[in-house]
Every structure is written in C-alpha cells, then in structure tokens.
Design a protein around this motif. Structure first.
Motif, PDB file in Angstrom:
ATOM      1  N   ASN A  29       0.793  -1.233   0.000  1.00 30.53           N
ATOM      2  CA  ASN A  29       0.000   0.000   0.000  1.00 30.53           C
ATOM      3  C   ASN A  29       0.820   1.276   0.000  1.00 30.53           C
ATOM      4  N   ALA A  30       2.066   1.187   0.479  1.00 30.59           N
ATOM      5  CA  ALA A  30       2.903   2.391   0.453  1.00 30.59           C
ATOM      6  C   ALA A  30       3.275   2.727  -0.990  1.00 30.59           C
ATOM      7  N   ALA A  31       3.237   1.717  -1.864  1.00 27.83           N
ATOM      8  CA  ALA A  31       3.518   1.971  -3.286  1.00 27.83           C
ATOM      9  C   ALA A  31       2.282   2.548  -3.955  1.00 27.83           C
ATOM     10  N   ARG A  92       0.951  16.101 -11.608  1.00 27.34           N
ATOM     11  CA  ARG A  92       0.904  14.691 -12.019  1.00 27.34           C
ATOM     12  C   ARG A  92       1.219  13.747 -10.862  1.00 27.34           C
ATOM     13  N   GLY A  93       1.692  14.274  -9.751  1.00 27.02           N
ATOM     14  CA  GLY A  93       2.064  13.425  -8.615  1.00 27.02           C
ATOM     15  C   GLY A  93       3.061  14.176  -7.759  1.00 27.02           C
ATOM     16  N   ILE A  94       3.511  13.531  -6.704  1.00 28.30           N
ATOM     17  CA  ILE A  94       4.475  14.195  -5.826  1.00 28.30           C
ATOM     18  C   ILE A  94       5.767  14.522  -6.568  1.00 28.30           C
ATOM     19  N   THR A  95       6.217  13.574  -7.370  1.00 23.39           N
ATOM     20  CA  THR A  95       7.454  13.789  -8.122  1.00 23.39           C
ATOM     21  C   THR A  95       7.331  15.069  -8.950  1.00 23.39           C
ATOM     22  N   HIS A 123      13.756   9.181  -3.556  1.00 26.04           N
ATOM     23  CA  HIS A 123      14.582   9.808  -4.607  1.00 26.04           C
ATOM     24  C   HIS A 123      13.918  11.059  -5.188  1.00 26.04           C
ATOM     25  N   SER A 124      12.585  11.072  -5.176  1.00 28.58           N
ATOM     26  CA  SER A 124      11.900  12.229  -5.762  1.00 28.58           C
ATOM     27  C   SER A 124      12.065  13.489  -4.925  1.00 28.58           C
ATOM     28  N   ASN A 125      12.538  13.319  -3.691  1.00 25.24           N
ATOM     29  CA  ASN A 125      12.829  14.508  -2.882  1.00 25.24           C
ATOM     30  C   ASN A 125      14.340  14.669  -2.675  1.00 25.24           C
ATOM     31  N   SER A 173       8.400   8.398   6.439  1.00 28.38           N
ATOM     32  CA  SER A 173       9.299   7.694   5.519  1.00 28.38           C
ATOM     33  C   SER A 173       8.604   6.473   4.924  1.00 28.38           C
ATOM     34  N   ASN A 174       8.685   6.344   3.598  1.00 29.16           N
ATOM     35  CA  ASN A 174       8.036   5.207   2.943  1.00 29.16           C
ATOM     36  C   ASN A 174       8.771   3.907   3.194  1.00 29.16           C
ATOM     37  N   THR A 175      10.025   4.002   3.645  1.00 23.45           N
ATOM     38  CA  THR A 175      10.826   2.798   3.836  1.00 23.45           C
ATOM     39  C   THR A 175      10.903   2.414   5.313  1.00 23.45           C
ATOM     40  N   VAL A 198       6.908  19.974   2.592  1.00 26.09           N
ATOM     41  CA  VAL A 198       6.708  18.653   3.207  1.00 26.09           C
ATOM     42  C   VAL A 198       6.113  17.702   2.168  1.00 26.09           C
ATOM     43  N   ASP A 199       6.793  16.559   2.031  1.00 20.12           N
ATOM     44  CA  ASP A 199       6.337  15.494   1.141  1.00 20.12           C
ATOM     45  C   ASP A 199       5.380  14.611   1.950  1.00 20.12           C
ATOM     46  N   GLY A 200       4.106  14.684   1.587  1.00 15.90           N
ATOM     47  CA  GLY A 200       3.077  13.967   2.358  1.00 15.90           C
ATOM     48  C   GLY A 200       2.643  12.655   1.723  1.00 15.90           C
ATOM     49  N   ALA A 201       3.522  12.058   0.905  1.00 12.70           N
ATOM     50  CA  ALA A 201       3.141  10.808   0.208  1.00 12.70           C
ATOM     51  C   ALA A 201       2.548   9.793   1.162  1.00 12.70           C
ATOM     52  N   GLN A 202       3.233   9.592   2.276  1.00 16.65           N
ATOM     53  CA  GLN A 202       2.804   8.516   3.174  1.00 16.65           C
ATOM     54  C   GLN A 202       1.923   9.011   4.304  1.00 16.65           C
ATOM     55  N   SER A 223      -2.427  11.269  -5.326  1.00 15.69           N
ATOM     56  CA  SER A 223      -3.779  10.692  -5.234  1.00 15.69           C
ATOM     57  C   SER A 223      -3.747   9.171  -5.129  1.00 15.69           C
ATOM     58  N   HIS A 224      -2.852   8.538  -5.898  1.00 17.57           N
ATOM     59  CA  HIS A 224      -2.920   7.067  -5.976  1.00 17.57           C
ATOM     60  C   HIS A 224      -2.570   6.373  -4.663  1.00 17.57           C
ATOM     61  N   LYS A 225      -1.916   7.083  -3.757  1.00 17.24           N
ATOM     62  CA  LYS A 225      -1.615   6.473  -2.455  1.00 17.24           C
ATOM     63  C   LYS A 225      -2.770   6.684  -1.485  1.00 17.24           C
ATOM     64  N   MET A 226      -3.747   7.475  -1.924  1.00 12.01           N
ATOM     65  CA  MET A 226      -4.900   7.795  -1.070  1.00 12.01           C
ATOM     66  C   MET A 226      -6.180   7.216  -1.664  1.00 12.01           C
ATOM     67  N   VAL A 377      12.466  -6.171   2.674  1.00 12.30           N
ATOM     68  CA  VAL A 377      11.113  -6.586   2.308  1.00 12.30           C
ATOM     69  C   VAL A 377      10.223  -5.589   3.040  1.00 12.30           C
ATOM     70  N   ARG A 378       9.221  -5.064   2.344  1.00 16.74           N
ATOM     71  CA  ARG A 378       8.370  -4.070   2.995  1.00 16.74           C
ATOM     72  C   ARG A 378       6.900  -4.483   2.906  1.00 16.74           C
ATOM     73  N   ALA A 379       6.295  -4.620   4.078  1.00 19.23           N
ATOM     74  CA  ALA A 379       4.842  -4.842   4.129  1.00 19.23           C
ATOM     75  C   ALA A 379       4.239  -3.535   4.629  1.00 19.23           C
TER      76      ALA A 379
HETATM   77  N1  7TS Z   1       7.781  10.529  -1.593  1.00 22.22           N
HETATM   78  C1  7TS Z   1       7.532   9.436  -0.859  1.00 22.22           C
HETATM   79  C2  7TS Z   1       7.780   9.467   0.624  1.00 22.22           C
HETATM   80  C3  7TS Z   1       7.014   8.295  -1.484  1.00 22.22           C
HETATM   81  O1  7TS Z   1       6.739   7.233  -0.736  1.00 22.22           O
HETATM   82  C4  7TS Z   1       6.804   8.308  -2.883  1.00 22.22           C
HETATM   83  C5  7TS Z   1       6.348   7.082  -3.614  1.00 22.22           C
HETATM   84  C6  7TS Z   1       7.054   9.478  -3.581  1.00 22.22           C
HETATM   85  C7  7TS Z   1       7.563  10.574  -2.907  1.00 22.22           C
HETATM   86  C8  7TS Z   1       6.810   9.624  -5.052  1.00 22.22           C
HETATM   87  O2  7TS Z   1       5.455   9.588  -5.331  1.00 22.22           O
HETATM   88  P1  7TS Z   1       4.924   9.566  -6.838  1.00 22.22           P
HETATM   89  O3  7TS Z   1       3.458   9.368  -6.706  1.00 22.22           O
HETATM   90  O4  7TS Z   1       5.302  10.834  -7.465  1.00 22.22           O
HETATM   91  O5  7TS Z   1       5.599   8.384  -7.486  1.00 22.22           O
HETATM   92  N2  7TS Z   1       6.688   5.885  -2.968  1.00 22.22           N
HETATM   93  C9  7TS Z   1       6.657   4.646  -3.474  1.00 22.22           C
HETATM   94  C10 7TS Z   1       6.994   3.536  -2.720  1.00 22.22           C
HETATM   95  O6  7TS Z   1       7.336   3.550  -1.544  1.00 22.22           O
HETATM   96  N3  7TS Z   1       6.895   2.445  -3.490  1.00 22.22           N
HETATM   97  O7  7TS Z   1       6.496   2.824  -4.712  1.00 22.22           O
HETATM   98  C11 7TS Z   1       6.356   4.196  -4.733  1.00 22.22           C
END
Ligand code: 7TS
Length: 405
Positions: A29-31, A92-95, A123-125, A173-175, A198-202, A223-226, A377-379
C-alpha cells in the motif's frame, strides 16, 4: 460510521481474488493503494455522462466537468485546511510537484545558499534538489538519522542556518515508517527565514494534515496512495510563495495574454496548470477523499497501527528477522531483512503464496547505504487489511525462510 474492516473490504472488489491459487493479501500500500467502488464509479460517471475539456467551452458538458473539477479543488482545500482554493494546484504526482518547486526556485536560489533535505528521503525529494543545486551552485545538505531511523534533531540548528533557502523533507518515511516531527523542523526553518516543503506521500492516507497550523510553505500528495487514481498529485503552496516562483511549464491555460513575442501568466492556480488537466483523476480523487473522510482518518490510522504492532510482534520470532526502522513514532510500514536471505527471493516466494509486498530499495538508496543493506522486504498496511491477512503473511514468511535457509 463505525469502523468495520469487512464492510470496507466490500468496497474494494479487487481484493476478492486469488493469486497463484491463494487469496490475495495486498501489503504493498505504500507503493499504491487499491481503489474503492466509489472512485471507479465517479470516473466512469464522468466518461459516461459529462466527458469534456474544462474551462474552454461555454457548452454544458464542459461546464459540468469544470464545476466537478473545481469542487474537488475546494474539497482538497478543506481537507488540508488551506486558506484558499487557488493555493491548491493539480499536478501529475508528488514527483511532479517537487520538480515544479525545485525548478521554480532556479532564479531565486543562489550560490552561497543551501538546500536542506534529510537522510531518509525518497529519490523524488533528492534528485530535483540536486538538479537545482547544479543549476544554481547552491549546496545540498542533509539532516542525518540514527540507527533507529530517527532524524538526529540535535543537528537541526547546525544544518539549517542563515543561508538555507528551503528545507524539504518527508512527513513519513516510505521505507522506515518514521513519522518525522514536522512542526519542530518547520519552526527551525522559520527561525532563519527558510522556506519549507513537506512530502506527504505517506501521511496523506493515514493522518490529518493542517497546512495552516503547520505554517508550511509547500505540501504535496499523490492521489494514488490515497485510494484515488494514478497520475494526479496535489501541490499546496502559500499564495505569496506560489506567486514568487516561476511556472515550470508553459502552454495553454496557464497564460493571461500571448503574442508571438511574449506572454504573461495567469493567476493562481492556473499559472501552474499548463495543458489539459487530469480531469478524470481529479474527479476520482474527490470521491476518494470523500470515502476516506466518511470512514474517518483517525479510525483508519488506529486500525493500521494495531496491524503494525501485531505484525511486528509476530515477525520478531522468525529466525534472522531484523526490522529496519524502529522509531518510537511510526506509521504502518514494516520494513525488514532476514539475515542470510535476499529480499527479492522472499518477495518471489511470498507472491507464490498470494502475498504482495515490495522488495528492494523503495527509491531510497541512501537509506539502504546507511543501514549497509541491499534492500528490504516491505509490508505496508491500509484500511482494508486484516489480522487474518497478517497471519497468512507470517506463515508464508516462515515457509519462505525455511525454503531459503
Ligand atoms: N515521496 C515518498 C515518501 C514516497 O513514498 C513516494 C512514492 C514518492 C515521494 C513519489 O510519489 P509519486 O506518486 O510521485 O511516485 N513511494 C513509493 C513507494 O514507496 N513504493 O512505490 C512508490
């Protein structure tokens, strides 16, 4: 509405399937999160009944599409508690959002200044700020973390100084799952007059965010993470900040006047929305936000926390298990290694048992380097996951480990 995971699961038909003959357990789900029927219906309703380009036509369908899109902008404003809807930009997304800001600062940031990130960024930040620093000659710094995956806050006042232009960091952190102390970092940045992103992806899917009480300059979501569609991001920016930076894309819809020699730009939010927007995505995201809010973000988060605690406890008995990221304040991400086993092999063997996890670096190579590991491995858990699924995951993991060790 009372939180009932079984009722919730009924809204996600995709979960009701078998993978390799076993019931699907979706722990990635974090992906990206799965989409409820309400989101799928909102998108098909748009295509079945009022598909049109927005802002361009006087005709009825265009007006309906425009109204639907603009009502989502207002919905997002309310969700984040932004001061005005014009501060909400669809990207288009956080990136894309982070690139927009990093590019937009190209003419403002100068040599002698610095940009601060943390040791636990996606990496996107990282990469967009490296590119900004290459363009401008500014220095890229990072706030370090400790062996638990917590930021070393004692270093805040050293790393963020009078020459800091912007501090950009993730809320969660997504990891590692670490929940970072947003307000503490923002207040240090403000002390020296630095901007903040602030990157609010997670955090978007799991926590309530109030951009005004944080007093953050920029905040971004995908959006896709929500539980919403892919290809859509939200970029919040304070009006005066968005007005101060250059748009990163030129084209239709973002202009006020155009001659063959020169153009002037439209006001907010259009200045940052060149081209036809992701109308279906925006409409779908509106449905996703409504869905999340009807269930209640606190209930979602409480459920996910108990899943995390249960999973962490059950895993700790497995031979060679080592959690990566055990900060005190942690969201529903369980990253781990099993000593002597490659994460990818575990991922493949789990998939054979119908269990979807992510393996590898999770776009956070510097975290892997800091922990001296190849990957994890990430659950990662969402509102629709159950304790029974964790039991299947644990027995699947034990089986995989026994085959590999
Ligand atoms: N920042 C964080 C903290 C993320 O977890 C992700 C995507 C992004 C930025 C980038 O988001 P995007 O929608 O622009 O791609 N994280 C993951 C992940 O953990 N596994 O696949 C995508």
């Amino acid at each position: 509405m009372a939180f009932d995971v079984h009722d919730i699961r009924e809204q996600f038909p995709i979960l009701n399937q078998k993978v390799h003959g076993k019931p699907l357990v979706y722990f990635d789900n974090a992906a990206t999160a799965q989409k409820p029927i309400a989101v799928i219906k909102a998108i098909s309703d748009y295509y079945l009944n009022y598909n049109a380009n927005v802002h361009r036509g006087v005709h009825t369908l265009s007006q309906r599409a425009t109204d639907a899109m603009e009502s989502v902008r207002e919905q997002v404003r309310a969700h984040l508690n932004a001061a005005e809807a014009a501060e909400i930009i669809f990207t288009r997304g956080i990136t894309d959002s982070i690139n927009a800001i990093a590019y937009g600062l190209s003419n403002t940031v100068q040599k002698g200044q610095n940009v601060v990130i943390t040791a636990m960024e996606h990496h996107s930040n990282i990469v967009p700020w490296q590119m900004l620093c290459e363009r401008t000659g500014a220095e890229l710094r990072h706030l370090p973390m400790d062996e638990h995956g917590e930021l070393i806050l004692d270093r805040l006042e050293v790393v963020i100084d009078q020459n800091t232009a912007i501090v950009a960091f993730n809320h969660i952190s997504n990891t590692l799952g670490t929940i970072n102390p947003v307000q503490k970092i923002i207040s240090q940045a403000k002390k020296v007059g630095a901007w903040t992103l602030v990157d609010g992806a997670q955090s978007g899917p799991h926590t309530i965010v109030d951009v005004q009480s944080w007093d953050v300059d920029f905040f971004t979501l995908s959006s896709h993470k929500m539980y919403g569609p892919t290809g859509l991001g939200i970029l919040y920016g304070k009006r005066e900040r968005l007005e101060a930076i250059a748009p990163y894309q030129g084209g239709g819809e973002m202009i006020s006047t155009v001659t063959l020699e020169k153009s002037t730009y439209a006001g907010l939010p259009h200045k940052f929305e060149a081209g036809t927007p992701h109308v279906e995505g925006i409409i779908g995201f509106g449905a996703a936000l409504k869905f999340i809010n009807e269930i209640g973000i606190e209930s979602i988060s409480a459920h996910e926390q108990s899943l995390l605690e249960y999973a962490t406890k059950q895993c700790s008995g497995i031979k060679g298990f080592r959690v990566i990221g055990n900060s005190k304040n942690k969201a529903s991400v369980l990253s781990f290694v099993i000593d002597g086993v490659h994460p990818y092999d575990l991922g493949v063997l789990l998939d054979q048992q119908g269990i979807a996890v992510r393996t590898g670096q999770h776009c956070t190579q510097p975290i892997m380097d800091a922990f001296c590991i190849e990957g994890t491995v990430r659950a990662s858990f969402a509102m629709y996951n159950t304790f029974e699924e964790i039991d299947s995951f644990i027995s699947g993991l034990k089986k995989a480990v026994s085959m590999l060790l």
